[in-house]
Design a protein around this motif. Sequence first.
Motif: not given
Length: 194
Positions: A33-36, A38-46, A48-53
């Motif tokens: 939530l803090a990432c989303y 502070v850094l926005g949805p694009e950084a949050f998506g990146v 999240l993708d790294d975490d899922l990998d």
Amino acid sequence: MPFGSRSWWAGLLRDGFGVGFWGFAAFAVLSGLACYLVLGPEAFGVALDDDLDLLLGTVPRIVAALAVAGLVWAMLPRDRLTRLIGRHSGLRGLAIATAAGIVTPGGPTSAFALLAVIGGGGADRGALVAYITGWSMLGVQRLIVWDVPFMGVEFSATRFVVSLPLPIIAGLIARALPLRLTLAAPTGPEAGSR
């Protein structure tokens, strides 16, 4: 309780996941939530993708390690294990636990799964500390893959030999601490000694 019922799931969540798991889960959600924010949805998506990998790469290893630990648990003669590395096994028990840690292959997934198995099988806290210290400091796979190629045979052998007593010392310190740490009720000859 029938498999798949509401009470079965509640029991699984209660018994299978401890307070530590839920604490880390809450921390992960708050961090996301803090990432989303502070850094926005694009950084949050990146992120999240790294975490899922990472999750998809790690889960098969965890499943395999837990399956092996489950097989060891099913085949483990608990009374003999308690005699070998239990509370009254002395220095011999610490040496056996250290040797087992040294030869345990793989990363934390396998080592900690086996640590839980031997702890549940009746090993005392000194043996558990000696096992995991032997694995983390003196693991043969680490010696072969990292020490020898990067530092050479002489340095690697020296490091191994001078570090060899450390897991046993750590196990002795763990036994001397005035704590009551029990993973499971002991079985076999030690059950009557408490």
